[in-house]
Every structure is written in structure tokens, then in C-alpha cells.
Design an enzyme around this catalytic site. Sequence first.
Site, mmCIF file in Angstrom:
data_model
loop_
_atom_site.group_PDB
_atom_site.id
_atom_site.type_symbol
_atom_site.label_atom_id
_atom_site.label_comp_id
_atom_site.label_asym_id
_atom_site.label_seq_id
_atom_site.Cartn_x
_atom_site.Cartn_y
_atom_site.Cartn_z
ATOM 1 N N LYS A 197 0.857 -1.190 0.000
ATOM 2 C CA LYS A 197 0.000 0.000 0.000
ATOM 3 C C LYS A 197 0.881 1.224 0.000
ATOM 4 O O LYS A 197 1.811 1.324 0.800
ATOM 5 C CB LYS A 197 -0.875 -0.006 1.273
ATOM 6 N N GLN B 1 7.293 3.948 3.803
ATOM 7 C CA GLN B 1 5.882 3.561 3.807
ATOM 8 C C GLN B 1 5.645 2.281 4.622
ATOM 9 O O GLN B 1 4.628 2.141 5.294
ATOM 10 C CB GLN B 1 5.411 3.349 2.359
ATOM 11 N N LYS C 192 5.452 1.692 -3.167
ATOM 12 C CA LYS C 192 5.390 3.044 -3.732
ATOM 13 C C LYS C 192 5.664 2.949 -5.224
ATOM 14 O O LYS C 192 6.307 2.003 -5.682
ATOM 15 C CB LYS C 192 6.469 3.919 -3.081
ATOM 16 N N GLY D 290 -2.531 8.311 -4.295
ATOM 17 C CA GLY D 290 -1.861 9.519 -4.769
ATOM 18 C C GLY D 290 -0.613 9.849 -3.968
ATOM 19 O O GLY D 290 -0.337 9.266 -2.924
ATOM 20 N N ASP D 291 0.150 10.773 -4.484
ATOM 21 C CA ASP D 291 1.302 11.386 -3.803
ATOM 22 C C ASP D 291 1.549 12.670 -4.613
ATOM 23 O O ASP D 291 0.635 13.130 -5.322
ATOM 24 C CB ASP D 291 2.516 10.426 -3.812
ATOM 25 N N ASN E 175 -1.940 19.228 -1.773
ATOM 26 C CA ASN E 175 -2.999 18.698 -0.919
ATOM 27 C C ASN E 175 -2.633 18.719 0.583
ATOM 28 O O ASN E 175 -3.437 19.132 1.422
ATOM 29 C CB ASN E 175 -3.296 17.270 -1.433
ATOM 30 N N SER F 187 -6.714 6.024 3.754
ATOM 31 C CA SER F 187 -6.753 5.101 2.616
ATOM 32 C C SER F 187 -7.146 3.707 3.099
ATOM 33 O O SER F 187 -7.925 3.006 2.448
ATOM 34 C CB SER F 187 -5.380 5.020 1.943
HETATM 35 N N1 GLU Z 1 1.294 9.125 -0.553
HETATM 36 C C1 GLU Z 1 0.770 9.093 0.769
HETATM 37 C C2 GLU Z 1 1.860 8.744 1.757
HETATM 38 O O1 GLU Z 1 2.984 9.136 1.552
HETATM 39 C C3 GLU Z 1 -0.500 8.259 0.888
HETATM 40 C C4 GLU Z 1 -0.387 6.848 0.446
HETATM 41 C C5 GLU Z 1 -1.746 6.108 0.397
HETATM 42 O O2 GLU Z 1 -2.774 6.699 0.698
HETATM 43 O O3 GLU Z 1 -1.689 4.927 0.072
HETATM 44 O O4 GLU Z 1 1.646 8.129 2.763
#
Ligand code: GLU
Length: 450
Positions: free
Chosen positions: A89, A110, A125, A164-165, A239, A382
Site C-alpha cells: 500500500k 511507507q 510506492k 496519490g502522492d 494537498n 486510505s
Molecule cells: N502518498 C501518501 C503517503 O505518503 C498516501 C499513500 C496512500 O494513501 O496509500 O503516505
Amino acid sequence: MSYASQIIQILKDKNPSQNEFHQAVEEVLTSLEPLLSREKKYQDSAILERMVVPERQIIFRVTWVDDKGKIQVNYGYRIEFNSAIGPYKGGLRFHPNVNVGVIKFLGFEQVLKNSLTTLSMGGGKGGSDFDPKGKSEMEVMRFCQSFMNELYRHIGAHTDVPAGDIGVGGREIGYLFGQYKKLTNRFDGVLTGKGLNWGGSLVRPEATGYGCVYFAQEMLKDRNESLEGKICLVSGAGNVAIYTIEKLHQIGAIPVTASDSKGMIYDKEGIDVALLKEIKEVRRASLEEYAKAKPSAKYTKASDYESGCNGVWSIPCFAAFPSATQNELSAKDAKILLQNGCKCVSEGANMPSTNEAIELFLNAKICYGPGKAANAGGVAVSGLEMAQNASMHPWSFEEVDQKLLGIMKNIYQNASSTAKDFGDPTNLVMGANIAGFRKVADSMIDQGVV
Ligand code: GLU
């Protein structure tokens, strides 16, 4: 040489020039030393050796045709880092500086971040060196479709769930989801950050920013302090920054800055969120437009300031919320913040502070919330979106917001009590890293050598 140092050395030798990845691993592994010397099982099971190597790395070509009929080629990535505690994820980043090292640092972070949320999510990622800036709506759509033409075969609601990122928001997730559905004939919860009409969760757009402020409040509460009435600096204008600013206003703090790649705005009356949203989300324009529309705001061009996120960190404040990108806050910036009396840093971006800057914050014993703890609210919601998709039952805004608040409080408590347990109570870097690591490492041991 300690176990952690050996692994860092091997990693650098085997992955030359992946600087961001080296930095992220070095920060984590060094802070795990007290745990690794207390519990030998991690070394006996070669956990560090395994954790720094992604389970799977997918690199692919993304070919598309621009509005002039010219063929364009970009790199596509999905790095499936660790699935010990759940399906991979993590977000997708579209930005010209994306490369393997950047995606690996993000994937590695992550894994630990997702573990801290207490939800069942592994870490991954992905992204591309595609630059959405200046592209037409149709070019963005064609790129997303081409990206998904390869990605769809690797992802799934129980396998890998991207989101997203930087450079990937609701618009891009929409195009990616549409193409996934077209190719597979399945309406799955395979992406998060979806539109509300087609499986998205309320509070997902706000989650990272709101969560980052909740985390700061928790850190400060422990020291009988609060953000109310206090000057706050926010960097970035995406965001995360937008919803950090929105939440700061809601709790009575005064957020006075925002920044983008071209410059920064300092509005001593407090940033006008509606105007910021209009410029950044609707018009997708530069922050210079903000200063043109609001006389109380001062605009500084990036070229007029050599470091410090275009000058954001030079303004005196009580709290700072780095919400732009990696390494936006150097040791020089950290010194200026501390000299100006900054008492709290809560990271909305991933790895925004250099390791030297982190060292200064830790030595000063201010409230310092590292990204993987402070910005975990985004991926946490998420996870809540995945739960709603699985049960086919959407939750109300209040329900999701309350759950988010509960998760952020829990992350703080977990990081803080772990830091206490290991003898350095204010060191949330160590606390968050050890707490996040233990759950993943113990699960890996339970599941055998795979
Ligand atoms: N890109 C975001 C993070 O750095 C969210 C990742 C997601 O919602 O899976 O955690």
C-alpha cells in the site's frame, strides 16, 4: 561495526547513487540500535538484510502521444517493498525528479508508516518521471491510461493498492481507475483516493494535513502547550499543505506561509484557504497569483532565496509544518527555526528534514514529529477507504474524522511510550521507528524465510 552499520554499508555498496534511499535507511537503522542490541532475534533472523531489499521492483516503459502528435517516453515504477502485515500500500508520485532511489526511499518509509497506523497494510510506492505541470487535461489522461496499461497486471485489492502522492490527485486517480476497469472488467477497491461517487472516502483529501495537525496537538498536549493563537509556518501548496492550513485555522492557530517551486507567500493576516484552493486546485497557477489578489501577502521568488524552501523557514514561528518534499529543510534552516524560538515541527511531507536537521531538533528536545508518524493520516484514511469498499458501506465525515483522530493519538502514544521504554523520552524518531519496525519484523519471523 554494529549490525545496523554493516547493513547500511552493504546497502550503499550495492545500490550506488540512490542517495535518498541511503538517507532514509540510515536514519531508521541507526535509531533501531537500542532495540537491536536488546533483542538478538532480529539479527539471527537476518531481518535488516531482508527489510532493506524490496520484495519486488517493477520498472516499465510508459509511451504516450502528446497534443502535437509527438511520441513521449517516460519511466514507470512500482516497488512492492514489504507485505508482511498486509497488501502493498502506498502512493504514486509523478514528478520529474522521480527515479529508483526516490521510489525506494518512499517505499521503505511507507512500510514503517503503514505499520504505525495499526491497519493491515504492507508498504509499496510507485510513480513516474512524468511532469504533469504544463500538460493539457488530455495529455494527463493519455499518460495515466498508458501507465495503467502496464500497472494493472501487478495490482489488486488484496495484492497492491496504489494511491496519490506528489503530482497524483483525484484527477489522476480517476483516469487510472477508469483504465484499470476497462482492462480488467472489474470494479475493485484497487486504488484509494477515489472520487466520492465511485468508492472514495470522505476525509481522504483532508487526511494527511488534518492528521499532521492532530499529531502536533498530541505532542504539545504532553508539554501543556497548544497551537491556539500561535504563528505557524507551512511549506508546499499541494494537498497536504492546503489541508494543514485549513485545520490550523479551525483550531485557532495562524498559518502564515505556503510555497511552490517558483516561490513562497508570507501573509501575516493568515493564509486565505479559499483563495489558495482556487489558485492551486482550480486554476493550477503559481502562488504569485495569491499575492496579486491579497495585498497583505508578500511574495518571494525562489531565485531570491538560496535555501529553506524559498525562505519559509526564515520567518519566526511557534510551529513548522514542512509539507512540500524531501530534504526541503536543511541544518541551516533548522538552526534558524530554533534561533527564532520554534517549539514544534510536525512533518507533512516524506523525509522533509535532512538527517543533520533532525539531529538538531532532537538535541534541542523540541516537539519533533517525523513524517512517518506525523503524516500517516493520509494512508490511514486510505486504509479506512479500503474497509468501506470491502463492506460496501460508506461512513460519514464525522465518523472518518473521529477514526483519523483516534489513529493519530494512538501513533503518538505508541511512539512516545516506545521512546520512553528505550530511555530517550522525547525522541519520537527512535520511538516511531522501533514501534513500526517491531510489528513488521515480528510478522516476518512468524511467516518464515520467504
Ligand atoms: N502518498 C501518501 C503517503 O505518503 C498516501 C499513500 C496512500 O494513501 O496509500 O503516505
